[in-house]
Design a protein around this motif. Structure first.
Motif, mmCIF file in Angstrom:
data_model
loop_
_atom_site.group_PDB
_atom_site.id
_atom_site.type_symbol
_atom_site.label_atom_id
_atom_site.label_comp_id
_atom_site.label_asym_id
_atom_site.label_seq_id
_atom_site.Cartn_x
_atom_site.Cartn_y
_atom_site.Cartn_z
ATOM 1 N N ILE A 35 -46.337 4.178 30.246
ATOM 2 C CA ILE A 35 -45.473 4.565 29.130
ATOM 3 C C ILE A 35 -46.025 5.848 28.524
ATOM 4 C CG2 ILE A 35 -44.495 3.863 26.925
ATOM 5 C CD1 ILE A 35 -43.552 2.220 29.283
ATOM 6 N N ARG A 87 -45.038 9.714 26.089
ATOM 7 C CA ARG A 87 -44.154 10.474 25.197
ATOM 8 C C ARG A 87 -43.516 11.605 25.990
ATOM 9 N NH1 ARG A 87 -44.267 11.228 19.578
ATOM 10 N NH2 ARG A 87 -46.363 10.327 19.453
ATOM 11 N N VAL A 122 -49.534 7.041 26.807
ATOM 12 C CA VAL A 122 -49.871 6.544 25.475
ATOM 13 C C VAL A 122 -51.374 6.543 25.272
ATOM 14 C CG1 VAL A 122 -49.818 4.500 23.995
ATOM 15 C CG2 VAL A 122 -47.766 5.192 25.236
ATOM 16 N N LEU A 143 -44.871 -0.580 22.260
ATOM 17 C CA LEU A 143 -44.448 0.265 23.379
ATOM 18 C C LEU A 143 -44.848 -0.334 24.724
ATOM 19 C CD1 LEU A 143 -45.307 3.817 21.993
ATOM 20 C CD2 LEU A 143 -43.024 2.973 22.551
ATOM 21 N N TRP A 167 -39.657 8.160 24.063
ATOM 22 C CA TRP A 167 -40.627 7.523 24.955
ATOM 23 C C TRP A 167 -39.949 7.159 26.265
ATOM 24 C CZ3 TRP A 167 -45.493 7.587 23.069
ATOM 25 C CH2 TRP A 167 -45.638 7.748 21.689
#
Length: 639
Positions: A74, A76, A88, A103, A386
């Motif tokens: 995951i 940005r 992240v 997230l 995201w």
């Protein structure tokens, strides 16, 4: 209510989003009958080709194995889209831990974590390459009450009635099936859209049916030809004029044909096929015929000659299949000029042009249909910033990147952990703090021997001369007058050995010169300073001569590389061996010796000092030179 149930419901006052990718959608109650279970003829043929054509199976598994080695994460999204999403865990302490947990929650649950996601990506790749579509099914297992995820082919999922239910084939056994309601199930369809009608699935096999049938037929022909050459050793005809032995009837497994000749042929052929060592495979079947046979005996072979064009045709069909598959053709057909030095180039091309687009399709589908709705249900602010993305760094590792990793570590570009990984070591092999400190001290001592007297005690090595010097220094600092009266001072340190050109302790850390009141009068100090300046010119002249020798030895490339480096500092950049010193310093002291006749102590001290600088790759300092001359015992001589 679970978050995965919340994200499937429409919020009050909000309509269902229409910004849905053409390659993925959540199957609703209205779509289940029109979408699930609809299979086309070429999809069924594709599975048959996959099972019977080994070249096709090898190519599809090549891509699937590559996808399985990718890692989902995951990150940005970059606002300008110029780079991949930033993970992240690379955001540092800027993110709220609670936000990070929300997230990562959907990713950690998906397919049971990283190990399950590897198999999920592998099956996605196989399905997208054969039938062109796949289904991701998430449901609560009634046996364990835990969320379970399955990747199903179109053959493993069918619609049930009109009540919005589907029947899913479980991987446990052929009879393991489960009926699921879409109200309690996440059912996401991923497909490779057809170029004309995007709602239809497409795959490379849709356009490879003819070359695959050709390859299948040629392989069957070769196999039949080989079998024909193994069905006995042929037929031998013997003239009736020859009296052969009467064959006896056999009680073999094959029934006796009504025609004894046919029965004998069948029995001989079956015996040779069942047992390659049987005599029937080597000795022809003998038959007696009336009349005359040429030379009383004639042999007939039933074997079919292998066509010389069959193998080239099969290779051509294999190349057509390799070109049509979603993979580099060279990975299937091979390349004669690829070796272990250039193989990574082929691998990088295959990853960039074939594996990564497929992973991008899967990630786009998961983001639009799973992650962003889940993040909305979990209260993640701005979920569109995201994304779940893929990391293929494990696939792109070049062979033997150890030297590159070491160089990058020295330049501060990577940390110690990645360096150990590239060298094949684990984090458990990292040195302790004490071992790191000792290693650092050893490196400093090796690169700058002048610091040895002050650093070697840290390694547990005590130098008697250093201890004596420290005692004298302490005595001078405690009682300077007594030191002057007794004549004690740094000048009492032992002189450097004339036999070894190694860096003497005199090349220690430059510090303030000894107080003139301790060693000599003001006039004598001025004379020593003038003498040191003259000797400094001799040292620089010798170092320039040595630097010019090193540059000339390296050729034109070194002249351009070090054109901005003064000659007397070249030895700091280029290493010199001890056996080269005589050649480097030939005639370097001609003017110095002519200007200082009858001063062998100075000549020897300067030469030893210059050689020590060259071997240690140290820069020249006037303080170093003054200490070297003092320890050589030349203080009482005039220049």
């Amino acid at each position: 209510m679970s978050w995965w149930k919340l994200h499937k419901r429409d919020k009050p006052g909000q309509t269902t989003s229409t910004a849905v990718l053409a390659s993925a959608s959540i199957i609703t109650r209205d779509q289940v009958r029109s979408v699930v279970g609809r299979k086309q003829e070429w999809q069924a043929q594709g599975w048959d080709f996959y099972r019977t054509v080994p070249e096709l199976k090898s190519g599809i598994r090549w891509a699937a194995n590559g996808c399985s080695r990718a890692r989902l994460y995951i990150g940005r999204i970059d606002p300008d889209g110029s780079s991949r999403p930033t993970p992240v865990d690379a955001q540092g302490d800027d993110l709220d831990p609670d936000l990070v947990a929300r997230l990562l929650a959907p990713l950690e649950e998906l397919a049971g974590g990283q190990l399950g996601q590897s198999e999920m990506l592998r099956r996605f790749s196989v399905h997208l390459d054969i039938p062109g579509e796949s289904y991701l099914v998430g449901f609560d297992d009634p046996k364990t009450n835990e969320r379970r995820w399955l990747v199903c082919s179109p053959s493993e999922i069918t619609s049930v009635g009109g009540g919005g239910k589907v029947r899913v084939q479980l991987p446990e056994s052929q009879t393991s099936r489960i009926e699921l309601s879409l109200d309690e199930t996440t059912l996401i369809r991923l497909w490779r859209p057809d170029d004309e009608f995007s709602y239809l699935p497409d795959s490379p096999l849709n356009g490879l049916q003819e070359p695959l049938r050709e390859l299948q037929g040629l392989s069957a022909h070769v196999l039949a030809t080989v079998d024909s050459r193994l069905q006995g050793a042929g037929l031998g005809l013997i003239s009736d004029d020859v009296t052969p032995a009467s064959p006896q009837q056999s009680d073999g497994p094959n029934p006796i044909h009504s025609d004894p000749v046919t029965a004998a042929l069948i029995e001989a052929a079956s015996a040779s096929l069942k047992n390659r060592d049987s005599a029937a495979a080597l000795v022809p079947l003998l038959l007696r015929v009336p009349g005359s046979v040429e030379d009383k005996f004639k042999w007939f072979s039933f074997a079919t000659e292998l066509d010389e064009q069959v193998l080239p045709l099969r290779e051509g069909a294999t190349k057509r299949v390799a070109i049509g598959l979603d993979m580099p053709p060279e990975a299937l057909t091979g390349m004669a000029d690829v070796n272990h030095w250039t193989g990574w180039l082929l691998s990088d091309t295959g990853i960039t042009m074939h594996i990564e687009p497929k992973l991008g399709l899967v990630c786009d589908a998961l983001n639009s249909q799973h992650f962003r709705p889940a993040w909305e249900a979990l209260g993640v602010p701005d979920p569109e910033n995201w994304a779940c993305w893929y990391d293929t760094s494990d696939l792109k590792q070049r062979p033997n990147r150890g030297p590159e990793a070491l160089q990058a570590f020295k330049e501060g570009l990577i940390g110690a952990g990645p360096t150990r990984r590239e060298l094949g070591f684990a984090d458990e092999d990292a040195p302790t703090d004490e071992e790191q400190n000792r290693s650092l001290v050893q490196q400093i001592v090796q690169s700058a021997p002048s610091l040895a007297p002050s650093l070697l005690p840290f390694l547990g090595i005590r130098i008697p001369e250093t201890e004596a010097a420290e005692a004298v220094a302490d005595a001078v600092s405690d009682n300077p007058d007594a030191a002057v009266e007794s004549g004690s001072g740094p000048a009492e340190l032992p002189a450097a050995s004339a036999a070894t050109p190694a860096a003497p302790p005199a090349l220690g850390r430059p510090g303030p010169p000894d107080p003139p009141s301790v060693t000599a009068s003001a006039s004598e100090s001025a004379a020593l300073e003038w003498r040191t300046s003259c000797l400094d010119m001799a040292v620089r002249r010798a170092l320039e001569r040595a630097g010019q020798w090193l540059i000339n030895r390296g050729g034109r490339g070194l002249r351009g590389q070090f054109r901005h480096v003064p000659l007397h500092r070249i030895h700091v950049e280029l290493a010199a061996d001890s056996d080269q010193l005589d050649a480097m310093l030939a005639d370097a002291y001609r003017e110095f010796h002519a200007a200082t006749p009858g001063q062998p102590c100075l000549h020897q001290a300067v030469d030893h000092y210059v050689r020590a600088l060259l071997l240690a790759r140290e820069e020249h300092h006037r303080d170093y030179l003054a200490r070297a001359i003092a320890q050589a015992g030349c203080d009482g001589q005039a220049a």
